[in-house]
Design an enzyme around this catalytic site. Structure first.
Site, PDB file in Angstrom:
ATOM      1  N   ASP A   1      12.847  23.818  -0.214  1.00 18.67           N
ATOM      2  CA  ASP A   1      13.776  22.780  -1.253  1.00 18.67           C
ATOM      3  C   ASP A   1      15.242  23.030  -0.982  1.00 18.67           C
ATOM      4  OD1 ASP A   1      11.326  23.483  -2.957  1.00 18.67           O
ATOM      5  OD2 ASP A   1      12.103  25.440  -3.178  1.00 18.67           O
TER       6      ASP A   1
ATOM      7  N   CYS B   1      14.359  24.445   4.724  1.00 17.56           N
ATOM      8  CA  CYS B   1      13.432  25.179   3.970  1.00 17.56           C
ATOM      9  C   CYS B   1      12.558  24.167   3.161  1.00 17.56           C
ATOM     10  CB  CYS B   1      14.221  26.131   2.866  1.00 17.56           C
ATOM     11  SG  CYS B   1      15.339  27.259   4.032  1.00 17.56           S
TER      12      CYS B   1
ATOM     13  N   HIS C   1      -6.252  -7.711  12.604  1.00 16.57           N
ATOM     14  CA  HIS C   1      -5.132  -6.824  12.797  1.00 16.57           C
ATOM     15  C   HIS C   1      -4.573  -6.359  14.097  1.00 16.57           C
ATOM     16  CE1 HIS C   1      -1.880  -4.551  11.053  1.00 16.57           C
ATOM     17  NE2 HIS C   1      -2.476  -3.279  11.178  1.00 16.57           N
TER      18      HIS C   1
ATOM     19  N   ARG D   1     -10.498  -0.406  14.620  1.00 15.55           N
ATOM     20  CA  ARG D   1     -10.291   0.206  13.429  1.00 15.55           C
ATOM     21  C   ARG D   1     -11.643  -0.277  12.448  1.00 15.55           C
ATOM     22  NH1 ARG D   1      -4.694   0.965  10.373  1.00 15.55           N
ATOM     23  NH2 ARG D   1      -5.270  -1.235   9.723  1.00 15.55           N
TER      24      ARG D   1
ATOM     25  N   ARG E   1       1.343 -11.067   6.703  1.00 21.09           N
ATOM     26  CA  ARG E   1       0.978  -9.707   6.036  1.00 21.09           C
ATOM     27  C   ARG E   1       2.292  -8.658   6.402  1.00 21.09           C
ATOM     28  NH1 ARG E   1      -4.094 -10.164   8.590  1.00 21.09           N
ATOM     29  NH2 ARG E   1      -3.327  -8.088   9.444  1.00 21.09           N
TER      30      ARG E   1
ATOM     31  N   TYR F   1      15.533  30.856   7.779  1.00 19.80           N
ATOM     32  CA  TYR F   1      14.290  31.401   8.214  1.00 19.80           C
ATOM     33  C   TYR F   1      14.392  31.489   9.807  1.00 19.80           C
ATOM     34  CZ  TYR F   1      12.597  30.950   3.461  1.00 19.80           C
ATOM     35  OH  TYR F   1      12.278  30.936   2.271  1.00 19.80           O
TER      36      TYR F   1
ATOM     37  N   LYS G   1       0.916  -1.333   0.036  1.00 16.34           N
ATOM     38  CA  LYS G   1      -0.004   0.001  -0.052  1.00 16.34           C
ATOM     39  C   LYS G   1       0.889   1.196  -0.109  1.00 16.34           C
ATOM     40  CE  LYS G   1      -0.392  -0.450   5.101  1.00 16.34           C
ATOM     41  NZ  LYS G   1      -1.139  -1.136   6.113  1.00 16.34           N
TER      42      LYS G   1
HETATM   43  C1  LIG Z   1      -0.497  -1.880   6.821  1.00 17.14           C
HETATM   44  C2  LIG Z   1      -1.135  -3.382   7.237  1.00 17.14           C
HETATM   45  C3  LIG Z   1      -0.098  -4.200   7.376  1.00 17.14           C
HETATM   46  C4  LIG Z   1       1.441  -4.107   7.497  1.00 17.14           C
HETATM   47  O1  LIG Z   1       1.804  -3.621   8.417  1.00 17.14           O
HETATM   48  P1  LIG Z   1       3.272  -3.675   8.834  1.00 17.14           P
HETATM   49  O2  LIG Z   1       3.515  -3.167  10.215  1.00 17.14           O
HETATM   50  O3  LIG Z   1       3.988  -2.897   7.881  1.00 17.14           O
HETATM   51  O4  LIG Z   1       3.937  -5.098   8.465  1.00 17.14           O
HETATM   52  C5  LIG Z   1      -0.765  -5.594   7.720  1.00 17.14           C
HETATM   53  N1  LIG Z   1      -2.009  -5.585   7.711  1.00 17.14           N
HETATM   54  C6  LIG Z   1      -2.970  -4.532   7.862  1.00 17.14           C
HETATM   55  C7  LIG Z   1      -4.318  -4.940   7.981  1.00 17.14           C
HETATM   56  C8  LIG Z   1      -2.303  -3.218   7.524  1.00 17.14           C
HETATM   57  O5  LIG Z   1      -3.214  -2.292   7.465  1.00 17.14           O
END
Ligand SMILES: *Cc1c(COP(=O)(O)O)cnc(C)c1O
Length: 385
Positions: free
Chosen positions: A321, A319, A169, A137, A228, A272, A41
């Protein structure tokens, strides 16, 4: 002009060798029953999804990818016609037909959402069902695994859905605090119990997955059919306070050039707001990168940058850039020299995790925040590709 244009300002080096190395280490962490689902992602955490996904699929044998939304899913699909692609987050029902067109697996957050999607599609939609076991979530929320399994069974009965898995998660798998470990234990038990309930009622889904990077490193379980893995693929820490497995290497380096070097007198101000005033005569170099490139302004007067293998402190405010560094102790610095903002130069290394800890964020935000204006330059075994 023989040098590529990017070398005249700021760029990110992306090492595919490091990526491949990290995948081989993660494969060794996982049990033979667990496959990696590469989380790509946010443009592969800022590394540029196209080359990353191609390398993962074609060179590392990765079959599963996870993304956050339908646009990312379609992008990955165009790179990999055969990959399994899961959308972890929400897809508005009006885009449901695209899920079918591109053979995308959708995360389902409730029976209600499942029905809504079904009312918008003609064919059969593949899905994994998300359970909220403590992240708070998205996902199905229930007191007991039995009740949760009932709602999942209801979703599985929908004719237009093909449920292929359940997932959850973890919120604190990147912590060694006993209370947090107990919390994650409970999350894991809830989903594995839910899966067992489903099996008892005759629903045997191919996938149940709950490991993110932290769980993959610190509490790897053969019960999770997929790991994941996100941040560790890119060689960074889920949490800076815990070591990651030996050998994982950061994939991204961030570089810029020095555009100007000068001597300033005691009392001179830099940048700045006149927040920096030289105590004595000093040499100051200007580096062609700034907050519009994703190098945070919060690093003003705090961050360090590598030049000629030595650490130089940032003087004054970053800054948009450009930024200025103290090169008093570094002989022979001249315009055109390369400054390393993230990465290794000689014996010194600055990681995205180190920058993140200076201003109270995580390495994830640092790499995701490197802006579009910064070209990604890919290398493999040290060769530009
Ligand atoms: C982003 C995400 C992950 C990956 O998390 P990491 O900490 O980068 O491994 C896995 N599962 C879900 C649902 C996520 O949103």
């Amino acid at each position: 002009m023989s040098e590529p244009r990017h070398l005249h300002r700021a760029w990110a080096d992306i090492s595919l060798s490091a990526l491949k190395n990290n995948i081989s280490i993660i494969k060794k962490l996982n049990s033979p029953d667990t496959e990696i689902m590469a989380v790509v992602k946010a443009d592969a955490y800022g590394h540029g999804y196209e080359k990353i996904v191609n390398c993962l699929e074609k060179e590392c044998g990765i079959k599963y990818f996870a993304v956050s939304n339908i646009d990312e899913a379609v992008e990955v699909r165009l790179c990999c016609p055969d990959a399994e692609i899961l959308i972890l987050g929400y897809t508005p029902p009006e885009y449901a037909e695209d899920l079918l067109r591109y053979n995308i697996i959708q995360g389902i957050v409730s029976a209600e959402y499942a029905k809504e999607l079904c009312s918008c599609i003609s064919g059969k939609l593949r899905c994994h069902i998300k359970i909220d076991t403590g992240m708070g979530r998205i996902g199905l929320r229930h007191e007991t695994p039995e009740q949760c399994a009932e709602e999942i069974a209801e979703i599985c009965r929908l004719e237009k859905l093909s449920a292929e898995g359940i997932y959850t998660h973890f919120a604190v798998a990147d912590s060694d605090d006993p209370d947090n470990i107990a919390y994650t234990d409970k999350q894991e038990k809830f989903i594995t119990d839910t899966y067992d309930c489903l099996v008892k009622s005759g629903i045997q889904l191919p996938h149940v997955h709950f490991m993110n990077s932290a769980a993959t490193c610190y509490r790897n379980s053969s019960k999770s059919t997929l790991s994941r893995a996100g941040i560790i693929i890119y060689g960074l820490h889920p949490d800076i306070s815990l070591d990651i497995p030996d050998g994982l290497m950061p994939v991204m380096s961030l570089k810029a050039v020095i555009s100007h070097v000068k001597t300033i007198e005691a009392g001179s101000c830099v940048s700045y707001g006149r927040t920096f005033r030289a105590e004595g005569e000093m040499r100051v170099a200007t580096v062609t990168i700034g907050y519009a490139d994703g190098y945070s302004r919060q690093l003003s007067s705090k961050g360090e940058i590598l030049v000629h293998g030595r650490r130089c402190r940032i003087v004054g405010r970053v800054c948009m850039d450009q930024l200025m560094i103290d090169v008093t102790d570094i002989p022979d610095v001249c315009p055109g020299d390369i400054a390393t903002l993230i990465g290794t130069d000689g014996n010194e290394t600055i990681t995205a995790d180190e920058l993140a800890s200076i201003y109270g964020t995580i390495g994830y935000e640092v790499v995701c925040g490197i802006s579009k204006r910064v070209p990604r330059i890919y290398t493999d075994k040290g060769e530009k590709i």
